[in-house]
Design a protein around this motif. Structure first.
Motif, PDB file in Angstrom:
ATOM      1  N   TYR A 141      -2.465   2.207  -8.977  1.00  0.00           N
ATOM      2  CA  TYR A 141      -2.941   2.478  -7.626  1.00  0.00           C
ATOM      3  C   TYR A 141      -4.470   2.347  -7.613  1.00  0.00           C
ATOM      4  CZ  TYR A 141       1.612   4.685  -6.535  1.00  0.00           C
ATOM      5  OH  TYR A 141       2.947   4.947  -6.315  1.00  0.00           O
ATOM      6  N   CYS A 198      -3.904   3.361  -0.967  1.00  0.00           N
ATOM      7  CA  CYS A 198      -4.117   2.576  -2.186  1.00  0.00           C
ATOM      8  C   CYS A 198      -3.341   1.266  -2.145  1.00  0.00           C
ATOM      9  CB  CYS A 198      -3.669   3.367  -3.420  1.00  0.00           C
ATOM     10  SG  CYS A 198      -4.559   4.910  -3.693  1.00  0.00           S
ATOM     11  N   THR A 253      -7.912   2.160  -4.853  1.00  0.00           N
ATOM     12  CA  THR A 253      -8.312   2.383  -3.465  1.00  0.00           C
ATOM     13  C   THR A 253      -8.301   1.062  -2.703  1.00  0.00           C
ATOM     14  OG1 THR A 253     -10.646   2.176  -4.094  1.00  0.00           O
ATOM     15  CG2 THR A 253      -9.722   4.404  -3.952  1.00  0.00           C
ATOM     16  N   ASN A 278     -13.056  -1.548  -6.537  1.00  0.00           N
ATOM     17  CA  ASN A 278     -11.965  -0.678  -6.099  1.00  0.00           C
ATOM     18  C   ASN A 278     -11.710   0.358  -7.186  1.00  0.00           C
ATOM     19  OD1 ASN A 278     -11.389  -3.614  -5.041  1.00  0.00           O
ATOM     20  ND2 ASN A 278     -10.487  -2.227  -3.548  1.00  0.00           N
ATOM     21  N   GLN A 307       0.823  -1.204   0.000  1.00  0.00           N
ATOM     22  CA  GLN A 307       0.000   0.000   0.000  1.00  0.00           C
ATOM     23  C   GLN A 307       0.862   1.261   0.000  1.00  0.00           C
ATOM     24  OE1 GLN A 307      -2.732  -0.310   3.327  1.00  0.00           O
ATOM     25  NE2 GLN A 307      -4.164  -1.547   2.148  1.00  0.00           N
TER      26      GLN A 307
END
Length: 298
Positions: free
Chosen positions: A252, A227, A254, A268, A219
């Motif tokens: 990237y 992300c 979420t 996402n 992340q």
């Protein structure tokens, strides 16, 4: 017990011997005394000093050599800060060959709109696009402005591709003038079928998620959003070809999911695509994406 630094500590000792290196040492660990010394992190016992005193065989002279090693510890924290956690991760712009993917890429909705801010860090330029996509209707739309003043002028344009008929509509959003043409091969939204015909890309193909193997690298933050990040190495940039360069792609998404309007499906949201060209050092494209999974009129 009090150390020379004045800190009150508790000590533990052990004696160690190693046959291979013929060393004997006394190991002493000193931890702060929580009853007599209050740490900044609270009433806790933390490591302060480790002492190694002993002798070992000197392989050069064949005789024993004494040693006395003192290891002092400072700024101890019983946790990891975000900055420290990030130091264990693969840094941006780096691809590790044969990495094992531990998390699947998110599923892209069948219809969506998105706005992109495209930053070319090498040429110091910023561009934008507004795109619409619907796989069920077999339609796509691309709003842009040709700053170079090409065939259709310099006004903002709306380009609609109807894959039911194979016709592309280019509309000047200022004057309302409309042109038509066939949908070009290797355009942003299509794939070749047989050299003369094209089809609409699938949702995954629209983001080029199918052309190389992506590996999950953890992340990161983008625009203040936590992300999940996937990275791959691609040989399909820049479009439309045929001269491609090796590039590193970092997507990237979420970390948490959203629900599409009029649907119970969660997805996402793609937040950023970072493309780094490995041939020319520093040639990096940052594509910031704002996506809505809403079925807007094209």
């Amino acid at each position: 017990m009090t150390l020379t630094s004045g800190k009150r500590v508790i000590g533990w000792e052990s004696c160690q011997y190693n046959d291979t290196t013929s060393y004997t040492q006394k190991v002493t660990w000193y931890f702060s005394d929580p009853e007599l010394w209050y740490e900044a992190i609270g009433k806790a016992s933390v490591p302060v000093l480790m002492s190694l005193v002993g002798s070992t065989l000197d392989r050069t002279t064949g005789s024993l050599r004494n040693f006395n090693h003192q290891y002092a510890f400072a700024d101890y924290r019983p946790y990891l800060t975000q900055g420290v956690i990030n130091s264990f991760q693969i840094p941006p712009g780096v691809y590790c060959k044969n990495d094992v993917n531990l998390k699947d890429l998110p599923t892209i909705p069948s219809h969506f709109t998105l706005r992109s801010e495209i930053i070319d860090a090498f040429r110091h330029t910023v561009g934008w696009t507004h795109e619409y996509y619907d796989s069920g209707l077999k339609l796509s739309r691309y709003d842009f402005k040709d700053s170079a003043g090409g065939k259709y002028g310099t006004n903002e344009l709306k380009r609609i591709h109807d894959f039911n008929s194979g016709v592309a509509y280019i509309i000047d959003k200022v004057t309302g003038q409309c042109w038509t043409s066939t949908i070009k091969l290797q355009d942003y939204d299509n794939r070749d079928i047989n050299g003369t015909h094209v089809r609409l890309r699938t949702p995954s193909e629209f983001f080029d998620l199918d052309r190389s193997n992506y590996s999950y690298v953890g992340q990161r933050l983008s625009r203040g959003i936590t992300c999940d990040v996937w990275v791959s190495k691609s040989h399909y940039w820049p479009p439309p070809g045929p001269n491609y360069y090796a590039t590193i792609w970092e997507y990237y998404f979420t970390a948490d999911t959203r629900t599409a309007v009029g649907s119970t499906s969660e997805f996402n949201v793609p937040v950023q695509l970072r493309i780094t060209q490995t041939v020319v050092r520093g040639n990096t494209y940052y594509i910031r994406i704002i996506l809505n999974s809403e079925n807007h009129a094209l």
